[in-house]
Design a protein around this motif. Structure first.
Motif, short mmCIF file in Angstrom:
data_model
loop_
_atom_site.label_atom_id
_atom_site.label_comp_id
_atom_site.label_asym_id
_atom_site.label_seq_id
_atom_site.Cartn_x
_atom_site.Cartn_y
_atom_site.Cartn_z
N PHE A 270 78.37 21.46 31.65
CA PHE A 270 77.58 22.68 31.68
C PHE A 270 77.06 23.05 30.29
N ILE A 271 77.74 22.59 29.26
CA ILE A 271 77.29 22.87 27.90
C ILE A 271 76.09 22.02 27.53
N THR A 272 76.13 20.75 27.89
CA THR A 272 75.09 19.81 27.44
C THR A 272 73.95 19.62 28.42
N GLN A 273 74.01 20.25 29.58
CA GLN A 273 72.90 20.09 30.53
C GLN A 273 71.67 20.84 30.01
N LEU A 274 70.52 20.46 30.53
CA LEU A 274 69.27 21.07 30.08
C LEU A 274 69.02 22.42 30.72
N ALA A 275 69.28 22.55 31.98
CA ALA A 275 69.06 23.83 32.66
C ALA A 275 70.06 24.86 32.18
N ASP A 276 69.63 26.12 32.19
CA ASP A 276 70.54 27.19 31.78
C ASP A 276 71.64 27.41 32.81
N GLY A 277 71.30 27.25 34.08
CA GLY A 277 72.28 27.53 35.12
C GLY A 277 71.92 26.90 36.43
N ILE A 278 72.31 27.55 37.51
CA ILE A 278 72.16 26.97 38.84
C ILE A 278 71.70 28.05 39.81
N MET A 279 70.87 27.67 40.77
CA MET A 279 70.42 28.57 41.84
C MET A 279 71.05 28.10 43.15
N GLY A 280 71.98 28.85 43.67
CA GLY A 280 72.65 28.48 44.91
C GLY A 280 71.75 28.69 46.11
N MET A 281 71.56 27.62 46.93
CA MET A 281 70.64 27.68 48.06
C MET A 281 71.29 27.24 49.37
N GLU A 282 72.64 27.14 49.41
CA GLU A 282 73.26 26.77 50.67
C GLU A 282 73.24 27.97 51.62
N ASN A 283 73.75 27.79 52.81
CA ASN A 283 73.70 28.84 53.83
C ASN A 283 74.91 29.76 53.71
N GLU A 284 74.86 30.65 52.72
CA GLU A 284 75.91 31.62 52.48
C GLU A 284 75.27 32.95 52.12
N LYS A 285 76.00 34.03 52.29
CA LYS A 285 75.45 35.36 52.00
C LYS A 285 75.12 35.53 50.53
N THR A 286 75.76 34.74 49.65
CA THR A 286 75.53 34.87 48.21
C THR A 286 74.36 34.03 47.72
N SER A 287 73.80 33.19 48.58
CA SER A 287 72.73 32.29 48.13
C SER A 287 71.48 33.06 47.77
N PHE A 288 70.62 32.44 46.97
CA PHE A 288 69.41 33.09 46.49
C PHE A 288 68.48 33.47 47.64
N TRP A 289 68.17 32.51 48.52
CA TRP A 289 67.23 32.79 49.61
C TRP A 289 67.80 33.82 50.56
N LYS A 290 69.12 33.79 50.79
CA LYS A 290 69.75 34.72 51.73
C LYS A 290 69.65 36.15 51.22
N GLN A 291 69.95 36.34 49.93
CA GLN A 291 69.82 37.68 49.36
C GLN A 291 68.37 38.14 49.38
N MET A 292 67.46 37.20 49.09
CA MET A 292 66.04 37.52 49.10
C MET A 292 65.59 37.98 50.48
N HIS A 293 66.11 37.32 51.51
CA HIS A 293 65.74 37.66 52.88
C HIS A 293 66.39 38.96 53.32
N LEU A 294 67.66 39.16 53.02
CA LEU A 294 68.36 40.36 53.44
C LEU A 294 67.78 41.61 52.78
N LYS A 295 67.18 41.42 51.61
CA LYS A 295 66.58 42.56 50.90
C LYS A 295 65.07 42.63 51.11
N ASN A 296 64.60 41.91 52.13
CA ASN A 296 63.20 41.99 52.57
C ASN A 296 62.19 41.54 51.54
N ALA A 297 62.60 40.71 50.59
CA ALA A 297 61.63 40.14 49.65
C ALA A 297 60.84 39.03 50.32
N ILE A 298 61.43 38.35 51.30
CA ILE A 298 60.73 37.41 52.18
C ILE A 298 61.14 37.74 53.60
#
Length: 642
Positions: A270-298
């Motif tokens: 995690f120190i030497t990788q290029l990306a700053d972090g990670i975007m979780g996209m699995e089917n869980e309530k904490t995932s990025f798309w799920k939060q986006m959908h539950l909050k009516n952004a999509i």
């Protein structure tokens, strides 16, 4: 009404930005594939993705120039087992980690063991957080993780020399707040930094780990790569809103409050990788798309990932694809989308694997005919053996990892077809030799439940992606996925050679990583339990040219002309006075050009508004003409998802 969707990109460059409608740096603006494309009809934004190999080579040069010419920038050894592996070698580590985190027994063991082995190699997206000025964090788009996380300012020695951006400075955001212990979304209440917060700790079999606390802040994905947009607050987007036009500067329309992991410590890769972090996209309530959908952004619980395919495994690349939030962009498709069944109700996305073949002579398409079956060599494992564990589709894993029991049949067929021994040693191969290597063909169970209406019509024998009457499967609408050698053989510029990235080390189950997804637009239709596959080269340059009237501003063309003028000045205009006059001339020309573009955009928006009024009138007429009480329905109802 038009469906709402937004396409965002995996951008990895970290060079100075130019105009808000350019996709990256001035270094890139001379290439059409780096422009941003808008689609007024569907209300989508398409941003170009930058291939990892280009960014990695540039980042290595930057590190050498900034720090030390002797700095080791070589990649860590690539593991031969996936981050989801349950091999005996890892079982002791997994058991120990599970015991250590006994407070979190409700979580899946595999999720807890998910590692970013490929942190150097997969697809990234820009994530902008905070206010009044959003800060950029690049995050790996990962369908095998459920948490979005990146380093915050408390993190010390957390990869700032390697990552694309500085730490997220939460103290500079007026909308940032840590979650209280009674609000824990995924973590548990613990003391972090002297106060009680919702803590998340992740540890991985190869030795990496990170610790964070859960926090909330305004965010949006995509938009201009190097220009932060103002965010007025969380946005609401529903099916009933007509989207007539979206420019890149409108990306903040997708803003919502995201719960994420604010990392305070990281170790290992995690120190030497290029990306700053990670975007979780699995089917869980904490995932990025799920939060986006539950909050009516999509409005729709769905997204798609299109990873580029190159028939020649080009070393410099021309683009790396796109991610669509809230829908799928069929303009990217070279074949109709076919649908496999997602056999997992939550967590990972998984398919049922029916058969594995090696196709003699290569080829990039899944299209198979009865006359071509003589080139298909089936690997002799039963369906039960192939599905002894979950076969998951994981964009966050760069390579593909199959069950160990497939190794023998695969290597025997490989030896028969190529005359060589299959392994992972470096190979010096030409493009022609790569293309001639066998293509790996996977047969997946097709989606056989309720007809949705977007399935391809016609004879399955004429549709790439269906088995048809070839005998590959007894169901003519089972799904065929082709993985050519250009995808499973990876070129290493430092070694000057190719390595096979298709492994057989899993004790049970398999992981179809990014190189298996490559060459397809993969659609995750969560509500209906489907995973769609459409063949695509994810070629933004061609899409850009075909949709030229929808380009917001042709800044790249202006940049190219300006660069040519500057180059001529260096040779023809040697005096300071002469160059000063020419510089004023260029600035004046640019001002006139930008003014013309603004007028054109204003006219286009006015036309779009008129079209929107026409659409509303047409919809009203359809409602009045309908014979049923429910009015006009132009697409099937969506199942409820909780």
């Amino acid at each position: 009404m038009l469906a709402f969707a937004a396409i965002v990109t995996a951008l990895m460059a970290n060079s100075p930005g130019v105009h808000a409608t350019t996709a990256s740096s001035s270094q890139n603006t001379s290439h059409p594939q780096h422009q941003i494309l808008t689609n007024a009809e569907t209300g989508t934004i398409t941003h170009p993705l930058i291939p990892h190999s280009v960014h990695l080579d540039r980042r290595r040069r930057e590190l050498h120039e900034t720090y030390d010419s002797d700095l080791d920038t070589s990649l860590p050894p690539r593991p031969h087992t996936s981050r989801h592996s349950q091999t005996p070698k890892n079982e002791a580590i997994i058991s120990a980690l599970h015991a250590h985190h006994s407070h979190d027994d409700q979580r899946s063991l595999q999720q807890q063991m998910g590692a970013l082995y490929q942190g150097y190699g997969t697809h990234y997206v820009d994530l902008w957080l905070g206010s009044p000025t959003p800060q950029r964090q690049t995050v790996i788009v990962d369908t095998g993780s459920g948490v979005t996380a990146f380093p915050c300012e408390e993190c010390k020695g957390c990869g700032d020399a390697y990552h694309t951006d500085n730490y997220f400075k939460e103290s500079q955001s007026t909308t940032f707040r840590p979650l209280e212990c009674n609000e824990c979304f995924r973590g548990y209440c613990a003391t972090v930094g002297g106060s009680k917060k919702c803590r998340i700790s992740m540890s991985y079999a190869e030795g990496s780990s990170w610790s964070a606390y859960e926090a909330m802040d305004l965010c949006y994905a995509g938009g201009p790569h190097d220009v932060a947009l103002s965010v007025d607050g969380p946005m609401t987007n529903t099916e009933n809103i007509v989207i007539d036009h979206i420019d890149p500067v409108d990306a903040s329309q997708f803003a919502f409050e995201l719960s994420f992991g604010c990392q305070v410590s990281i170790t290992g890769l995690f120190i030497t990788q290029l990306a700053d972090g990670i975007m979780g996209m699995e089917n869980e309530k904490t995932s990025f798309w799920k939060q986006m959908h539950l909050k009516n952004a999509i409005p729709r619980p769905e997204f798609s990932l299109c990873f580029s395919r190159s028939n020649e495994a080009e070393r410099d690349g021309t683009g790396a694809g796109a991610m669509t939030l809230g829908g799928v962009d069929t303009r990217l498709h070279m074949s109709p989308m076919v649908f496999a069944k997602n056999v997992m109700k939550s967590g990972f996305y998984a398919v049922h694997l029916k058969a594995v073949y090696l196709r003699e002579g290569g080829g990039v398409s899944a299209q198979t005919t009865q006359s071509g079956m003589g080139k298909m060599h089936k690997l002799g494992l039963s369906e039960a053996q192939l599905n002894s564990g979950n076969v998951i589709v994981d964009s966050g894993t760069t390579d593909t990892y199959m069950m160990a029991s497939l190794s023998g049949p695969f290597k025997a067929a490989w030896k028969e077809l190529t005359g060589s021994v299959y392994g992972h040693q470096p190979l010096s191969l030409s493009v022609e030799e790569i293309d001639a290597l066998p293509t790996i063909v996977l047969v997946l169970s097709g989606f056989d439940e309720t007809i949705v209406g977007d399935e391809p019509d016609g004879d399955p024998n004429n549709i790439a992606g269906y088995t048809g009457d070839t005998g590959l499967s007894e169901n003519v609408r089972d799904v065929v996925i082709a993985i050519p050698a250009a995808h499973y053989m990876e070129y290493d510029s430092q070694e000057g050679a190719y390595r096979a990235r298709f492994y057989f080390e899993e004790s049970s189950g398999s992981v179809l990583g990014a190189n298996a997804m490559m060459g397809h637009d993969v659609y995750f239709d969560i509500a209906r339990g489907r995973i769609g596959f459409a063949e695509s080269n994810c070629d933004y340059e061609s899409l850009l040219l075909s949709e030229g009237l929808s380009i917001s501003t042709p800044v790249s063309g202006l940049s190219r002309i300006a660069a040519e003028i500057v180059d001529d000045m260096k040779h023809e205009c040697s005096s300071t006075g002469c160059r000063g006059v020419m510089g004023l001339f260029i600035l004046g020309a640019m001002a006139i050009f930008v003014a013309g573009i603004r007028i054109a955009l204003a006219r286009r928006r006015a036309v779009a508004e008129c079209q929107g009024v026409g659409l509303e009138i047409s919809s009203l007429a359809l409602d009045l003409d309908s014979d049923d009480e429910g009015g006009h329905v132009d697409e099937p109802p969506m199942p409820q998802i909780t």
